[in-house]
Enzyme design. Sequence first.
Site, PDB file in Angstrom:
ATOM      1  N   CYS A 167      33.765  37.804  41.974  1.00 45.59           N
ATOM      2  CA  CYS A 167      34.481  38.980  41.474  1.00 45.59           C
ATOM      3  C   CYS A 167      33.625  40.244  41.464  1.00 45.59           C
ATOM      4  CB  CYS A 167      35.015  38.702  40.073  1.00 45.59           C
ATOM      5  SG  CYS A 167      36.059  37.229  40.027  1.00 45.59           S
ATOM      6  N   HIS A 307      34.286  45.387  32.937  1.00 41.64           N
ATOM      7  CA  HIS A 307      34.814  44.224  33.653  1.00 41.64           C
ATOM      8  C   HIS A 307      36.071  43.737  32.932  1.00 41.64           C
ATOM      9  CE1 HIS A 307      34.786  40.918  36.403  1.00 41.64           C
ATOM     10  NE2 HIS A 307      34.639  40.014  35.449  1.00 41.64           N
ATOM     11  N   GLU A 318      30.499  41.219  27.171  1.00 44.33           N
ATOM     12  CA  GLU A 318      30.287  42.551  27.746  1.00 44.33           C
ATOM     13  C   GLU A 318      30.169  43.615  26.664  1.00 44.33           C
ATOM     14  OE1 GLU A 318      32.018  45.466  31.277  1.00 44.33           O
ATOM     15  OE2 GLU A 318      33.273  43.847  30.503  1.00 44.33           O
ATOM     16  N   LYS A 339      41.950  46.585  34.227  1.00 38.03           N
ATOM     17  CA  LYS A 339      42.544  45.285  34.553  1.00 38.03           C
ATOM     18  C   LYS A 339      43.743  44.970  33.657  1.00 38.03           C
ATOM     19  CE  LYS A 339      38.374  43.051  36.408  1.00 38.03           C
ATOM     20  NZ  LYS A 339      37.371  44.079  36.154  1.00 38.03           N
ATOM     21  N   HIS A 344      43.288  41.052  37.460  1.00 33.37           N
ATOM     22  CA  HIS A 344      41.931  40.856  37.982  1.00 33.37           C
ATOM     23  C   HIS A 344      42.038  40.568  39.470  1.00 33.37           C
ATOM     24  CE1 HIS A 344      37.855  40.025  38.483  1.00 33.37           C
ATOM     25  NE2 HIS A 344      37.706  38.929  37.763  1.00 33.37           N
ATOM     26  N   PHE A 405      31.814  34.763  38.982  1.00 35.05           N
ATOM     27  CA  PHE A 405      31.408  33.364  38.822  1.00 35.05           C
ATOM     28  C   PHE A 405      30.102  33.147  39.582  1.00 35.05           C
ATOM     29  CE2 PHE A 405      35.857  31.250  38.149  1.00 35.05           C
ATOM     30  CZ  PHE A 405      35.928  31.841  36.903  1.00 35.05           C
TER      31      PHE A 405
END
Length: 419
Positions: A167, A307, A318, A339, A344, A405
């Site tokens: 991502c 994010h 975060e 998002k 996402h 990831f």
Amino acid sequence: MASKYDRVVVTGMGIISSIGNNVKDYWNSLINGVSGADIISNFDPSRFKTRFACQIKNFDPLQYMDKKEVRKLDEYVQFAIAAADEAMKDAELSQDNYDPERVGVIYSSGIGGFGNFTEECINYGINNRVPRFSPFFIPKAICDIGAGHLSMRYNLRGPNFAVLSACASSNNAMIEALYHLRLNKADIMVCGGGESITCEAILGGFSSMKALSERNDNPKTASRPYDKDRDGFVLGEASGILIFERLDHALKRGARIYAEVAGAGATADAYHVTAPHPEGLGAKRVIQVTLDDAGMNIEDIDYVNTHGTSTPLGDLAEVKAIKDVFGDYIKNMNISSTKSMTGHCLGGTGAIEAIACIKSITESIVPPTINHFTDDPEIDTDFNFTFNTAQKRKVRAALSNNFGFGGHNASLLFKEYIA
């Protein structure tokens, strides 16, 4: 300050997304809090725990290519071509104002042509495992092929490749583009990323990980970053393209400049394959590395596009990272997660969020984090999360975070262009 020969600016942007198939419509949807989430339409999702996504709508590939080409290209590449066409036109690039050997393409995808891959494997099973695979199977599926097609479409013969970091992929693509320009390996880089991911295998795979929201009764409110009742992310489709250009080259051809690419950074959590470090250590370091690369202080930053995927662990980590870096100064900043509207978009998310950051600078508006209903007692209340409504303010510089990831962290810092 670096000389004009070291500085990199943004001179063009293009986008295909669930909330707008051009930059103007995308931005209007963002600042008006429009969600792109809806029930999946390209297959029957009724047997899945999650039955919705932020799909691209009203997209006609024949506006950009002929039928023969459509058959040869996975949808993620079709989206890339559409976004690139807008970005190239926006930057007013033509064969007479650049050297094609000095223009490169770095276009990434976290998953690539997975819809095509899924269909080919399903057909193999249906046909009793008789190997009748399409000759386009592999070229449609691989993650680098978007960059290849863009270079061929515009005859761009500079550096050409894809960067894969889940991502964080399109953030890393833009970072590599920045580095190539700083090193004078190119004059212009066409960069970004995208995904077409509403297929059975992707939906089922993420669902089995319990990563996705299951708010099937009201998909438009499902992506709710920082809300106490967030229950996972929403899959999104998108393609974002930015034209990065050396400042000296942009000035020479009289280009319109949207913003400066001030700095970038990349780090690893080295912690877990899918979960973020609980204290946000990798995220904290990537923000600091990016600030250092830009030669900027925390007081220079007005907006952070987080994010913020709407997952219980990720959002919390975060926020901790941002608080550790910015301290009490966070009271003077806005943060938001777009998002909440786009879902996402995996390997495409960094590119479309970079565009959101740049528009916040040029338009002096911070897009909101929509779908906030209940405060999370674990999340610091000192933050201005820009909940539910866009906020007008001067944005001198905006930070864009994306994590993937594997523990990949990548951030970019854009600032107002000052000659």
